[in-house]
Design a protein around this motif. Structure first.
Motif, PDB file in Angstrom:
ATOM      1  N   ASN A  43       0.921  -1.455  -0.062  1.00 55.91           N
ATOM      2  CA  ASN A  43       0.082   0.119  -0.069  1.00 55.91           C
ATOM      3  C   ASN A  43       0.805   1.070  -0.023  1.00 55.91           C
ATOM      4  OD1 ASN A  43      -2.367  -1.284  -0.149  1.00 55.91           O
ATOM      5  ND2 ASN A  43      -2.731  -1.514   2.254  1.00 55.91           N
ATOM      6  N   GLN A  44       2.021   1.177  -0.621  1.00 54.51           N
ATOM      7  CA  GLN A  44       2.813   2.557  -0.866  1.00 54.51           C
ATOM      8  C   GLN A  44       2.210   3.306  -2.019  1.00 54.51           C
ATOM      9  OE1 GLN A  44       5.707   3.199   0.810  1.00 54.51           O
ATOM     10  NE2 GLN A  44       4.918   1.322   2.141  1.00 54.51           N
ATOM     11  N   LYS A  71     -10.141   7.026  -3.063  1.00 51.42           N
ATOM     12  CA  LYS A  71      -9.526   7.732  -1.971  1.00 51.42           C
ATOM     13  C   LYS A  71      -9.887   7.744  -0.359  1.00 51.42           C
ATOM     14  CE  LYS A  71      -6.500  10.018  -2.885  1.00 51.42           C
ATOM     15  NZ  LYS A  71      -4.860   9.936  -3.083  1.00 51.42           N
ATOM     16  N   GLN A  72     -11.212   7.398  -0.325  1.00 49.64           N
ATOM     17  CA  GLN A  72     -11.471   7.244   0.960  1.00 49.64           C
ATOM     18  C   GLN A  72     -11.183   5.557   1.489  1.00 49.64           C
ATOM     19  OE1 GLN A  72     -15.796   7.112   1.318  1.00 49.64           O
ATOM     20  NE2 GLN A  72     -15.772   6.842   3.590  1.00 49.64           N
ATOM     21  N   LYS A  73     -11.101   4.521   0.659  1.00 47.21           N
ATOM     22  CA  LYS A  73     -10.872   3.305   1.039  1.00 47.21           C
ATOM     23  C   LYS A  73      -9.277   2.989   0.902  1.00 47.21           C
ATOM     24  CE  LYS A  73     -12.662  -1.482   0.711  1.00 47.21           C
ATOM     25  NZ  LYS A  73     -13.470  -2.321   0.197  1.00 47.21           N
ATOM     26  N   PHE A  74      -8.696   3.622  -0.482  1.00 40.78           N
ATOM     27  CA  PHE A  74      -7.296   3.276  -0.304  1.00 40.78           C
ATOM     28  C   PHE A  74      -6.632   4.509  -0.653  1.00 40.78           C
ATOM     29  CE2 PHE A  74      -9.632  -0.304  -2.127  1.00 40.78           C
ATOM     30  CZ  PHE A  74      -9.211  -1.431  -1.424  1.00 40.78           C
ATOM     31  N   PRO A  75      -6.279   5.294   0.453  1.00 41.06           N
ATOM     32  CA  PRO A  75      -5.652   6.493   0.186  1.00 41.06           C
ATOM     33  C   PRO A  75      -4.492   6.709  -0.519  1.00 41.06           C
ATOM     34  CG  PRO A  75      -5.815   6.019   2.833  1.00 41.06           C
ATOM     35  CD  PRO A  75      -6.568   4.963   1.968  1.00 41.06           C
ATOM     36  N   HIS A  76      -3.875   5.521  -0.577  1.00 42.58           N
ATOM     37  CA  HIS A  76      -2.450   5.384  -1.348  1.00 42.58           C
ATOM     38  C   HIS A  76      -2.446   5.621  -2.877  1.00 42.58           C
ATOM     39  CE1 HIS A  76      -3.673   1.345  -1.442  1.00 42.58           C
ATOM     40  NE2 HIS A  76      -2.599   1.108  -2.332  1.00 42.58           N
ATOM     41  N   ILE A  77      -3.711   5.517  -3.112  1.00 43.95           N
ATOM     42  CA  ILE A  77      -3.954   5.512  -4.798  1.00 43.95           C
ATOM     43  C   ILE A  77      -4.313   6.612  -5.434  1.00 43.95           C
ATOM     44  CG2 ILE A  77      -5.333   4.202  -6.778  1.00 43.95           C
ATOM     45  CD1 ILE A  77      -5.477   1.793  -4.922  1.00 43.95           C
ATOM     46  N   THR A  78      -3.524   7.291  -6.311  1.00 46.20           N
ATOM     47  CA  THR A  78      -3.700   8.218  -6.967  1.00 46.20           C
ATOM     48  C   THR A  78      -4.464   7.927  -8.391  1.00 46.20           C
ATOM     49  OG1 THR A  78      -2.386   9.699  -5.876  1.00 46.20           O
ATOM     50  CG2 THR A  78      -3.076  10.640  -8.202  1.00 46.20           C
ATOM     51  N   ILE A  79      -5.624   8.431  -9.027  1.00 47.86           N
ATOM     52  CA  ILE A  79      -5.976   8.323 -10.243  1.00 47.86           C
ATOM     53  C   ILE A  79      -5.634   9.456 -11.187  1.00 47.86           C
ATOM     54  CG2 ILE A  79      -7.997   7.667 -11.754  1.00 47.86           C
ATOM     55  CD1 ILE A  79      -9.392   6.328  -9.440  1.00 47.86           C
ATOM     56  N   GLU A  80      -4.878   8.977 -12.449  1.00 47.87           N
ATOM     57  CA  GLU A  80      -5.010   9.726 -13.519  1.00 47.87           C
ATOM     58  C   GLU A  80      -5.661   9.131 -14.469  1.00 47.87           C
ATOM     59  OE1 GLU A  80      -1.248  10.755 -16.466  1.00 47.87           O
ATOM     60  OE2 GLU A  80      -0.812  10.679 -14.391  1.00 47.87           O
ATOM     61  N   ARG A  81      -6.682  10.126 -14.874  1.00 48.31           N
ATOM     62  CA  ARG A  81      -7.468   9.797 -16.070  1.00 48.31           C
ATOM     63  C   ARG A  81      -6.896  10.316 -17.425  1.00 48.31           C
ATOM     64  NH1 ARG A  81     -13.028  11.471 -17.512  1.00 48.31           N
ATOM     65  NH2 ARG A  81     -13.179  10.646 -19.411  1.00 48.31           N
ATOM     66  N   SER A 324       1.063  -3.234 -16.958  1.00 53.26           N
ATOM     67  CA  SER A 324       0.908  -2.298 -15.695  1.00 53.26           C
ATOM     68  C   SER A 324       1.890  -2.888 -14.664  1.00 53.26           C
ATOM     69  CB  SER A 324      -0.327  -2.415 -15.234  1.00 53.26           C
ATOM     70  OG  SER A 324      -0.433  -1.584 -14.047  1.00 53.26           O
ATOM     71  N   LYS A 325       2.557  -1.903 -13.858  1.00 52.40           N
ATOM     72  CA  LYS A 325       3.426  -2.030 -12.724  1.00 52.40           C
ATOM     73  C   LYS A 325       2.526  -2.206 -11.469  1.00 52.40           C
ATOM     74  CE  LYS A 325       6.784  -2.761 -15.612  1.00 52.40           C
ATOM     75  NZ  LYS A 325       7.351  -4.151 -15.934  1.00 52.40           N
ATOM     76  N   VAL A 326       1.391  -1.622 -11.746  1.00 52.53           N
ATOM     77  CA  VAL A 326       0.420  -1.556 -10.470  1.00 52.53           C
ATOM     78  C   VAL A 326      -0.953  -2.102 -10.390  1.00 52.53           C
ATOM     79  CG1 VAL A 326       1.411   0.874  -9.867  1.00 52.53           C
ATOM     80  CG2 VAL A 326      -0.513   0.597 -11.551  1.00 52.53           C
ATOM     81  N   LYS A 327      -0.661  -3.657 -10.794  1.00 51.14           N
ATOM     82  CA  LYS A 327      -1.674  -4.255 -11.048  1.00 51.14           C
ATOM     83  C   LYS A 327      -2.807  -4.143  -9.864  1.00 51.14           C
ATOM     84  CE  LYS A 327       0.050  -6.984 -14.903  1.00 51.14           C
ATOM     85  NZ  LYS A 327       1.154  -6.609 -14.875  1.00 51.14           N
ATOM     86  N   ASP A 328      -2.076  -4.474  -8.706  1.00 52.09           N
ATOM     87  CA  ASP A 328      -2.823  -4.884  -7.068  1.00 52.09           C
ATOM     88  C   ASP A 328      -3.458  -3.663  -7.142  1.00 52.09           C
ATOM     89  OD1 ASP A 328      -2.078  -7.344  -6.223  1.00 52.09           O
ATOM     90  OD2 ASP A 328      -0.240  -6.576  -6.187  1.00 52.09           O
ATOM     91  N   ALA A 329      -2.935  -2.267  -7.150  1.00 47.27           N
ATOM     92  CA  ALA A 329      -3.535  -0.943  -7.124  1.00 47.27           C
ATOM     93  C   ALA A 329      -4.781  -0.896  -8.099  1.00 47.27           C
ATOM     94  CB  ALA A 329      -2.732   0.145  -7.264  1.00 47.27           C
ATOM     95  N   ALA A 330      -4.713  -1.110  -9.442  1.00 49.76           N
ATOM     96  CA  ALA A 330      -5.610  -1.230 -10.452  1.00 49.76           C
ATOM     97  C   ALA A 330      -6.913  -2.334  -9.791  1.00 49.76           C
ATOM     98  CB  ALA A 330      -5.065  -1.959 -11.630  1.00 49.76           C
ATOM     99  N   MET A 331      -6.494  -3.245  -9.239  1.00 46.51           N
ATOM    100  CA  MET A 331      -7.475  -4.373  -9.004  1.00 46.51           C
ATOM    101  C   MET A 331      -8.310  -3.861  -7.744  1.00 46.51           C
ATOM    102  SD  MET A 331      -9.525  -6.795  -9.444  1.00 46.51           S
ATOM    103  CE  MET A 331      -8.583  -7.797 -10.691  1.00 46.51           C
ATOM    104  N   GLN A 332      -7.664  -3.019  -6.631  1.00 46.81           N
ATOM    105  CA  GLN A 332      -8.423  -2.644  -5.653  1.00 46.81           C
ATOM    106  C   GLN A 332      -9.402  -1.286  -6.070  1.00 46.81           C
ATOM    107  OE1 GLN A 332      -4.619  -1.020  -3.730  1.00 46.81           O
ATOM    108  NE2 GLN A 332      -5.153  -2.148  -1.896  1.00 46.81           N
ATOM    109  N   ILE A 333      -8.978  -0.649  -7.202  1.00 48.56           N
ATOM    110  CA  ILE A 333      -9.913   0.382  -7.750  1.00 48.56           C
ATOM    111  C   ILE A 333     -11.071  -0.362  -8.300  1.00 48.56           C
ATOM    112  CG2 ILE A 333     -10.154   1.929  -9.726  1.00 48.56           C
ATOM    113  CD1 ILE A 333      -7.514   2.911  -9.475  1.00 48.56           C
ATOM    114  N   ILE A 334     -11.137  -1.580  -9.099  1.00 44.81           N
ATOM    115  CA  ILE A 334     -12.094  -2.382  -9.410  1.00 44.81           C
ATOM    116  C   ILE A 334     -12.777  -2.709  -8.429  1.00 44.81           C
ATOM    117  CG2 ILE A 334     -12.696  -4.461 -10.598  1.00 44.81           C
ATOM    118  CD1 ILE A 334     -10.355  -3.856 -12.614  1.00 44.81           C
ATOM    119  N   SER A 335     -12.371  -3.298  -7.252  1.00 48.70           N
ATOM    120  CA  SER A 335     -13.059  -3.657  -6.072  1.00 48.70           C
ATOM    121  C   SER A 335     -13.898  -2.638  -5.749  1.00 48.70           C
ATOM    122  CB  SER A 335     -12.166  -4.130  -5.113  1.00 48.70           C
ATOM    123  OG  SER A 335     -11.400  -3.013  -4.308  1.00 48.70           O
TER     124      SER A 335
END
Length: 439
Positions: A43-44, A71-81, A324-335
């Motif tokens: 969760n870096q 951001k509320q559930k995974f504050p370590h993730i920043t989304i760039e659209r 992607s080098k951030v597949k876990d974070a991407a899946m957290q977004i999907i969750s």
């Protein structure tokens, strides 16, 4: 300015939009055959780049359903659209430039684009690691994902769904003393009602029904557009003949002219000439703006060959790319997008949930008070039809052929057998040309 669409322009737009099984998974592309669980999620701080057209997810929805809840559930993730509508930002251009996003969101048939570009990814291991319960999702969405690419694993998961219903003009029904349509009707039953409403009165020609073009009927019945096993056309099969005859009967009524090309579904409905039309949830805000129009909806009519089924799966799919080098974070977004909370919020705002939960589906449209007196929950009642694969045949070519054939049936004086024979010949030619390309 309000645009007035002609039947011809509507057909062209419909074609442009086209391009609008669960089961045990076997090791596949990009997946370690040992099926070992992934290590604990790190969760870096991380940035996840999501490529999606603004027509699928606009800025407001990106903030409401992605950025804020993530951001509320995974504050370590920043989304760039990345808006793929921007110049130089189509998926092909991004890949060519070496700027491949971490996630791509697009409609089901576009899953094959990821495969052609070599960036599709078997998400099964990530789904398991992150505890995504696929049993919560209506199975038709999951089956369609596998059907489109022909894989026995998931290269995406559904986000929400564009859903359909039958709109009706209360004033026309009241004028002619015809009872309103009801939920659960078949196309044959709707036609019986439409016949009573199709008439010329006071110099105005009224039409009982605009059912949309015949490809909608094909999607509903899950008809194949091409025999991929034998690389043959299918338009002269009994199934297609029956569909064309059914759909022709939805346009043709005793003693009345066929609806002219110039009379578009929404335009004719708004002006009070069309009593019923099959439409989708995205048209609700537009109709709400017509304050003097008295309308409501019932469930999308069913075909007797597909009882209880409405329109096809039309869900944007959330895919993680192989690079992607951030597949876990991407899946957290999907969750987060598949959580009860976000699915409920989307459903309240007219974006139908892909989850089975009837409590969530019952919330459809509740964020719009003006819809409280209308039967908009009808949009969520029918099952969705599983997609059929177009394989190597371009979607536009495959669906465009029956659209043109049906137009000839209505307006060129040709019979069903003739237009389907000609469609068969055109598809046979397309198949040969496409096979030549991949040799």
């Amino acid at each position: 300015m309000q645009k007035t669409w002609t039947f011809k322009s509507f057909t062209i737009l419909s074609l442009a939009l086209l391009v609008s099984a669960c089961g045990s998974s076997t090791p596949g592309k990009n997946e370690d055959s040992s099926a070992k669980p992934s290590p604990a999620v790190n969760n870096q701080p991380v940035t996840v780049k999501i490529a999606v057209h603004a027509g699928i997810v606009n800025d407001a929805d990106m903030k409401k359903y992605f950025i804020d809840p993530v951001k509320q559930k995974f504050p370590h993730i920043t989304i760039e659209r990345i808006n793929t509508a921007d110049k130089g930002s189509t998926l092909n251009e991004l890949v060519a430039a070496g700027s491949i996003p971490d996630m791509v969101i697009n409609y089901p048939y576009n899953l094959t684009d990821l495969t052609k570009l070599g960036i599709d990814y078997n998400m099964d291991a990530l789904i398991k690691t992150h505890g995504i319960d696929l049993n919560r999702i209506s199975p038709e969405y999951l089956e369609s994902i596998k059907v489109v690419n022909g894989f026995n694993y998931y290269t995406g998961l559904p986000m929400n769904n564009n859903t359909f219903a039958l709109f009706y003009n209360k004033d026309i029904f009241d004028r002619f003393g015809v009872p309103y349509p009801k939920d659960g009707m078949t196309w044959d039953e709707v036609r019986e009602v439409a016949v009573k409403l199709t008439r010329n009165e006071g110099g105005v020609q009224y039409y009982g029904l605009f059912p949309d073009n015949v490809y909608r009927g094909a999607y509903q019945a899950s008809l194949p557009f091409v025999d991929l096993k034998n690389n043959k056309s299918v338009f002269q099969t009994e199934e297609w003949k029956n569909l064309f005859q059914l759909w022709y009967n939805l346009y043709a009524y005793p003693g009345a002219p066929v609806m002219p090309k110039e009379l578009n579904t929404v335009h004719g409905f708004k002006t009070g000439q069309i009593a019923m039309f099959s439409g989708y949830s995205g048209q609700l805000p537009d109709l709400l703006g017509m304050k003097d129009l008295k309308w409501d909806v019932v469930t999308y009519p069913s075909n007797k060959v597909a009882p209880g089924v409405g329109q096809r799966v039309d869900s944007p799919m959330m895919s993680i790319t192989s690079t992607s080098k951030v597949k876990d974070a991407a899946m957290q977004i999907i969750s987060v997008l598949l959580s009860d909370e976000v699915q409920t919020e989307m459903t309240k705002n007219l974006q139908a949930s892909v989850l089975k939960d009837p409590k969530i589906n019952a919330e459809f449209g509740k964020a719009t008070p003006e819809l409280s007196s209308k039967n908009v929950v009808a949009f969520t009642k029918p099952k969705v039809a599983v997609l059929k694969s177009f394989g190597f045949v371009p979607v536009g070519s495959a669906a465009g052929i029956p659209i043109a054939a049906f137009t000839d049936l209505l307006y060129a004086g040709k019979d069903v057998n003739t237009v389907l024979r000609e469609a068969d010949e055109k598809m046979t030619k397309v198949i040969a040309e496409e096979l030549q390309k991949i040799k």
